[in-house]
Structures are given as C-alpha cells and as structure tokens.
Design an enzyme around this catalytic site. Structure first.
Site, mmCIF file in Angstrom:
data_model
loop_
_atom_site.group_PDB
_atom_site.id
_atom_site.type_symbol
_atom_site.label_atom_id
_atom_site.label_comp_id
_atom_site.label_asym_id
_atom_site.label_seq_id
_atom_site.Cartn_x
_atom_site.Cartn_y
_atom_site.Cartn_z
ATOM 1 C CG MET A 172 -4.739 -6.819 -50.711
ATOM 2 S SD MET A 172 -2.679 -6.868 -51.617
ATOM 3 C CE MET A 172 -2.762 -7.605 -53.338
ATOM 4 C CD GLU A 173 -2.243 -3.999 -54.425
ATOM 5 O OE1 GLU A 173 -1.728 -4.746 -54.991
ATOM 6 O OE2 GLU A 173 -2.199 -3.875 -53.198
ATOM 7 C CG ASN A 174 -8.605 -6.863 -52.222
ATOM 8 O OD1 ASN A 174 -7.990 -7.185 -53.123
ATOM 9 N ND2 ASN A 174 -8.588 -5.980 -51.427
ATOM 10 C CD GLU A 187 -2.908 -0.387 -49.927
ATOM 11 O OE1 GLU A 187 -3.322 -1.146 -50.517
ATOM 12 O OE2 GLU A 187 -1.890 -0.364 -49.343
#
Length: 860
Positions: A275-277, A308
């Site tokens: 997940m590309e937080n 990502e």
C-alpha cells in the site's frame, strides 16, 4: 442514514458542500498489550479534531466513523449526544457554520481482518505488532473523518504506545514525554494515512540527489519487519531497488519526491501486496524470503517496490476524484513498475514477466461477466473494493504500454510531467489526463479513450497469409475479432514478426513490420514479397493488449518446435497465446500439458517456467475431461519428476521443478519420494530442503493422508513461528477427513475467531482437487451460507469466503445449475456478492467447455 457503504452520489454531494483544512489525530495504543477478558473487542482511544468549511452555512452533512463507542462529541464547541447523532458508522452534523471544528473522542476496535488498526501477536515470542491498512475506506475504523478521496487535507498524528515500542507514521516522528508526535503531512486523502507501531526490527539508509539547478534532495530511508524475520531480512536489496527507483522517477518525472522520508514496512497478516502510504509504504511480509526462492520472486518484490513508489506521484501527489478513476493511479503504477524495473534495475527482462503473468490476470478478468471498462462505473464502496482487479491494474497497464507505442515515449512522459505540476495535491478525472496528452502528442485522445478506456472486452488478432506461386508472401493481413458481448474493434499499434528455422534449427525472426490495425482486416503491405514464414506473431514485442491467435502453419511450427524460439519474449507470448486457446476450448488441455512437458524443460526464463507450471496444473485439474484426468495427472507428475532429477544441481530451475512436483504428486511412489526428501534418506544434488520447502512437501502428504496431525505438529515444533503457524493450519485443513472438513467449515463460516491470515490458510487447505467426493456435500452448504457471511462479516473476509469456498472442484452441470438457481433466487443480494458468484460461475462454465474440448480430442 445509510450504513457503511458510501455511495458516489453521497460523496459528490459532500465534496460540493465541504472543504477540509486539517486533522489532528491522537491515538492511545497502550491497550494493545496486556490481558484482555470478556466478549467485547479490544479497543484503543481515538481523539480526532477536524477543521473544515461549509459552502452553505446552516446545511447538514456527516462524518464517518466505525467504532464500538463514541464517548464524547463536540461541534463548534457545542456538545452533541453520541446516542442521538452516531449510528455506528456515521456522525450526523447539523446546522454547520462557514468554519467548523469537530472533536470526536471514541473507542475504536483493533482489527483481526487486516482492515483498520490490525493487531498481531507473534507466536514465536509473544510480541505485539500493529499497522494500519485503509484502502478504500477503513481509516474510519481508526479515527473520525470524511472518508472519500477528494476531500484531501494535511494531518498531524500523535500516538501513545507501550514503553519500548517505536511508532511510525507518514511524517517524521519524535518521542517526547511519552508521546510520539509526527510532522504535518502534505494534503492527502484519508486512505493513505498510516500508523505502524511495535518492537519492529528497523534498518536505515539514505538517498541523495543534486538536481541540475543545484538543489539538493536528501530522503531518509527506512525498512522494517518483525524481529522474528530479521535474520532473513535482506534490507540492502530493498534499499538498492528503492534508490534505483528514486533515480529513475526523478529522471523521468521532473518533480522531486514530495513527502520527506521513505519508510517501508513488511507487516504480518497483510491482505494486499502493498500500500502506497506516502512516507510509510506497507508490504506483506511474505516478501521477506525465509528460504531459497527463484529470481522471479526477487523480481516480483522489486516490481512491487517500484509500483508503490510510482504511486507517490500517481495517486498520492495527484489523486483520483472518486473510485471511477481508480485506474489513474493503479494502471499507471502497474505500467511504471515494469517500465522502471526494466530501465533501472537488474531485472531487464521485466516485460517478459509482464507479458506472461500480469497480462494473464487481465485476460481472465476481461472475459468474466463482470468485466468493465478501465474507467469503471463505481457506484459505491463495495464496487470500489472489487475493482482492484486485473482490469484496473494489468489491462490498464497494458493499454498504457499501447498508448506509449501510439503517442511515443517522449510525449507520454512529458504529459505525465505536466499532469503532476498542474494538479499537485489535487484531484483529477480522466479528462485531466487526456488534455495534457493531447497537448504533448498532438493526437486525438478522445477517440483513443473511447476505444480503449471506455469499452470492455479483449480483441483477438489472427494472421492471414496468402502465398504467391513463387512461395513468397503475396499478402499478409491481420484479422481482428471481438466477442459478441463486447463487439468493439479497436485501433492497435502492433509489430508483426515473421519467424523461420535457421540452419542450426532455431526459430528466429527474419522480418518485422510495424502497422496500425484498424477494423476487421488490415493488410500489412510492408511484408509483401517476404519469404514464407513458419511462424507469424501478430503482437511481436507485445505492444498491444489482445489475444494472439495463430494460423495453422504457425500452430504446427509451435507444436513441433516452440522450444526452438530463441527470443524469450516471443516464447512467452506464444505460451500465453496457447494458454488462452486452452481456456477458450480451442486447444485440448492434454495437448497443452504435452507441450509443457515437451518444451518447458528448455525454458530459460524462470518466471515463465513457474507460470507454465501453474497453467499446466490448472489444465490438469480444471480443463482435462474427467475420464482422462487421472492419466493426465500421472503423465504430468512423471514428467515433472524427470525434470526435477535432470535440472542443473542447485539451480533455481531445479527448485521450481521440485516445488511443482509437490503440487502434482498423486501416487504412493510420489509420496514416498517426498517423505524421503523430507527425512533426508534421499537427496538430490544441489537441492536444499529448507523450512519453506519442507512445508511445500508436507501439504500433499497431508492432503493424501500420509502425514497425520502428529507429524504436522512435529513440524510446527521445528518451525514455531508465525509463518510456520500458517503452514501448519493449511496442512491440517488439507487432511482427507470428513471431521476435518467440518471443523474447517465451522471455523471459517460459522465463527469469526480466526484472523484473516488463518482464514486464508484454512480455505487454502480445505479445497483439494484429490478430495472432490469428500467436499461434495459443501456445495449446498455454500449457497445456504454466503449471503449471511456477506452481511455479517467484513468485506475482506466475505470476499475470501465467497471466492475461496466456491465448489470449483465440483465441476459438473449440476453445480452450474445450483449456481444459476442461487443467482435467480437472489436477485436482490448485494451487487458485489452477486458479482463474485457470477465470476466463479463463469470460471466453472469455462472449465466445462474446456473439458468437452479435451474429451473430443483423439490425442492424449
């Protein structure tokens, strides 16, 4: 008010009314450790202050929060009664002012499903690890907010955690007076905020770059995992790919990385790949390899790291307005992952993997009844959750590769650069991207978009070769077809390659012509007069997205000498085309298996080989006629054992064949060999039977009743880790016992006691192709349970159950009829649930057509 399932119309109405200026979020996670008794969920305190403006003072709206309890609420200094305004998922906000401040004090629940604030207890040492995962809409399980992508805002997080823990978030953090305080973020949407906390093993590095104007950029780098995985953590390779990616994207995007630090956390029980937080990317910890793996595994991890990273620009800096345009981030990240993999790292054959693996995902998704345009119609959050699929990712990326061929790489990248600068920290729709591409390319992007982005389905391209009396090509045409359900014929920029045998016996390309395929028949004039080919590849170099078909001459050449093709990408494309023919009931499954056994041993690309293994197993299990299934399986197992013995000692090919042998082993002699390899009484030179390979060998032994519970418990004692626990649960579920299956069903369907990872492991073990009769009674139970499961469980667990427990091995007309009966009697069921059942039905119907094709074949 409606419940958790926010609709697009509601989001648009709220976005027109509200603008968010900022959040302050305070979390107290000290409750993550220690004893917890009673039937109530373990909770943590969450206090949110959000400042926002309202375009129509006096109007009403709502904030989002999913929490067991709200203890206090205040709007503009006025206390609100939680019992009156909070319904479990929404907070009613009435009589809003022009400028507003909302304060919410809540008790939020720790998650065991990978949604929200996930809590994991490591069985190896008892340590507790936390991380958050939100996409598309689970940040509301951790703090009160306006949960939609176009209400971006800056965030300040502060976290209280158990003593000795470290806490990370999107911004840089400092510990003072027992509180971790984090720098304010840039404006970002709720779903990419993040908190990671616990006694993680943490490694640091840094990235530096000086730009042409003399500006210097320094990015602190970090990478973390559970302490139990630290001995296996090759952080140096993660940092190497990270730095290569940052160099590549800075070279091509002309927009410095905007989010300060760059941490990457490999976390347990993760539902996604990653997940590309921004500043705090999360990955599934399976990307840390406990045993020997092939180069394809390292390439896959590098691709995800780069995917990502691309999101930092496509998705984080510039965010889609609503989930309709999810492709604006996912398609671009998928394309850029492969593009940068080839351009910046040691994995220079990344486009081969893309053609063979990623596009296979797309082809399957695009032929399901649930197929949709790349720019999809996303009515609500449940729709959004299901559209993280092969179309949004892999088809979208394939179409972008076609777009690069159509407009040129320079125009494409210049369009991206203008897009970032024009829309930084904002939200966009499809038209915003098309406008910059029109500027940079001079092409009519509206027509291209209508054909490629706004219609569904996959075209087939077939060569038609007419030879003259002199034996040369008189005319070569490309025939384009589309399915009746999606009849769009598209413009394709392709390279048509001609191949023939050389004096040494290899199949090599001797001519190629680029052309624009338009309509049903396109003549490739440049190839007139060329020598007659033995093989025509209509999508040479894999420039477009299509199903490649062959004329009879080409198909005969492949049957005789597919392994003689010297170009690895051409080989991969031919294998992919043959697999599509098998799935389309144009090639008997046993013939495909025969081609794999004949030529796969010569395949140099390990990723292609491993994909062939998966396809061959699927051909044997799903597409072979039942009366020939045992014979086909035996032939596959014997051929695999031979390749395992003859592969180069210590090579990754040997390892791949050994793993595949465990998958297809089906008679006592096979199980005796696996047992001997486990015990060490038989050894293969160069094959190290490490812990991961031991579990791979144990699962078929458990599934066929050779390894009992005592033997599996002994292996768990040897590998008493989180990974070992998951393997143990899967192997226990695989045992051929009615009592075992009943217990698995109870644990997964009737109880929510298992974590997401153990639900996944149990489902994986439950369904075994060798146990069709044993699991037959669960067909009726499945259709009786799925609507209840969908209603009562989280959407992630619901998806796992509905997909994973569909009776795919009960491959008969009776099961197809039962599926149709459920669909007919549940027309009012949740659309997302119906979609999952329809997709499984389509897979089953396709398998039955394949079996009929195989039954009609005379050759086995």
């Amino acid at each position: 008010m409606p419940g958790e399932n926010l609709t697009r119309d509601e989001a648009r109405e709220r976005a027109a009314l509200l603008s968010v200026d900022g959040y302050e979020v305070s979390l107290d996670l000290r409750s993550a450790i220690g004893e917890h008794t009673g039937g109530e969920p373990r909770t943590f305190r969450s206090v949110t202050t959000v400042r926002f403006r309202c375009a129509e003072p006096g109007a009403s709206s709502f904030a989002d929060l999913i929490a067991p309890e709200v203890t206090a609420l205040a709007l503009n200094g006025r206390d609100l009664d939680p019992g009156q305004v909070f319904d479990g998922s929404r907070i009613l906000l009435e009589d809003l002012a022009a400028d507003n401040e909302l304060v919410v004090d809540a008790r939020c629940a720790y998650s065991r499903t990978g949604e929200g604030m996930h809590r994991f207890v490591d069985p190896e040492d008892g340590e507790v690890y936390l991380y958050t995962q939100y996409e598309p809409a689970d940040s509301r399980r951790v703090f009160a907010n306006f949960e939609q992508p176009d209400l971006k805002a800056p965030y300040r997080f502060e976290v209280r955690a158990p003593e000795g823990w470290t806490v990370w978030s999107n911004g840089a953090g400092e510990l003072a007076d027992g509180v971790w305080r984090f720098a304010e973020t840039k404006p970002i949407p709720t779903y990419i905020t993040c908190v990671v906390a616990g006694p993680y093993h943490y490694v640091t590095d840094s990235y530096e770059r000086t730009f042409e104007d003399g500006t210097r950029l320094e990015i602190p780098l970090g990478a973390m995992c559970r302490r139990g995985l630290a001995p296996h953590f090759d952080a140096d390779d993660v940092f190497l790919v990270t730095k290569q990616g940052l160099d590549f994207f800075h070279d091509h995007f002309d927009y410095p990385y905007p989010f300060g630090k760059y941490d990457q956390a490999f976390v347990p029980e993760y539902n996604l790949g990653a997940m590309e937080n921004p500043g705090m990317v999360t990955f599934r910890e399976e990307f840390i390899f406990r045993g020997k793996v092939t180069r394809a595994s390292y390439e896959g991890r590098a691709n995800v790291v780069l995917h990502e990273m691309a999101h930092m620009w496509f998705g984080d800096l510039v965010t889609m307005e609503w989930w309709d345009d999810l492709w604006l981030k996912e398609s671009f990240a998928d394309f850029m992952g492969a593009f940068s993999l080839v351009g910046a790292t040691r994995f220079t054959d990344g486009w081969i993997t893309f053609a063979n693996r990623r596009k296979a995902w797309a082809y399957r998704a695009d032929q399901l009844p649930s197929t949709h345009p790349i720019t999809a119609d996303i009515r609500d959050l449940q729709d959004a959750k299901l559209n993280f699929d092969g179309i949004t990712y892999a088809k979208g990326a394939s179409v972008l590769k076609q777009l690069v061929a159509y407009v040129g790489q320079d125009a494409f990248l210049e369009g991206a650069r203008r897009y970032f600068k024009r829309h930084a920290y904002g939200n966009t729709r499809l038209g915003d991207l098309l406008s910059v591409l029109e500027e940079t390319s001079g092409r009519d992007m509206a027509a291209w978009s209508r054909a490629w982005l706004q219609t569904a389905g996959v075209n087939s391209l077939t060569p038609q070769v007419l030879l003259g009396e002199d034996g040369r090509i008189d005319e070569l045409a490309v025939l384009q077809e589309a399915p009746e359900s999606h009849p769009e014929l598209r413009p394709h920029r392709v390279a048509v390659g001609l191949y023939r045998r050389t004096d040494s016996g290899s199949l090599e390309r001797y001519a190629q012509a680029g052309t624009d395929v338009e309509g049903a028949r396109t003549v490739v004039t440049e190839l007139a007069g060329a020598d007659a080919p033995e093989l025509v590849l209509v999508n040479d170099d894999d420039l477009t997205y299509c199903k490649t078909r062959f004329d009879e001459t080409s198909l005969a050449a492949l049957r005789a000498g597919l392994g003689d093709l010297t170009d690895p990408l051409a080989r991969a494309l031919c294998w992919s085309a043959l697999w599509n023919m098998t799935r389309d009931a144009l090639l008997p499954a046993r013939e495909f298996i025969g081609l794999v056994l004949k030529f796969a041993g010569r395949e140099s690309d390990i990723g292609v080989l491993q994909m062939l293994h998966a396809w061959a197993e699927s051909a044997a299990v799903h597409y072979t006629a039942p009366e020939h299934r045992e014979q086909a399986g035996r032939r596959l197992a014997e051929g695999t054992a031979l390749q395992m013995y003859t592969a180069e000692a210590g090579s990754e090919h040997q390892l791949a064949w050994a793993r595949f042998f465990a998958h297809v082993a089906d008679v006592p002699a096979d199980f005796e060999l696996l047992t001997a390899l486990l015990d060490g009484t038989v050894t293969l030179p160069g094959l190290e039977v490490d812990q991961e390979l031991r579990w791979a060998f144990l699962e078929p032994l458990a599934a066929h009743g050779v390894a009992d519970e005592k033997r599996l418990d002994e292996e768990l004692a040897r590998d008493d880790t989180a990974s070992g626990k998951r393997h143990h649960v899967r192997c226990l579920a695989a045992r051929p016992s009615a009592a075992v299956k009943a217990r698995c069903w109870e644990q997964v369907v009737e109880s929510d006691a298992l974590s997401n990872a153990l639900v996944e492991a149990t489902i994986s073990g439950f369904a075994q192709p060798s146990q069709r009769e044993l699991t037959a009674p669960y067909t009726e139970k499945y259709f009786a349970a799925i609507e209840r499961v969908w209603t009562r469980r989280s959407i992630q667990i619901g998806m796992d159950v509905v997909r994973g427990l569909f009776p795919a091995y009960q491959d008969s007309q009776a099961t197809l009829d039962a599926t149709d009966a459920w669909l007919a009697s549940h027309e009012d069921a949740a659309p997302a649930l119906r979609r999952l059942v329809l997709e499984s039905r389509d897979d089953l119907a396709r398998a039955l057509r394949g079996q009929a094709c195989d039954a009609a074949a005379t050759e086995g």
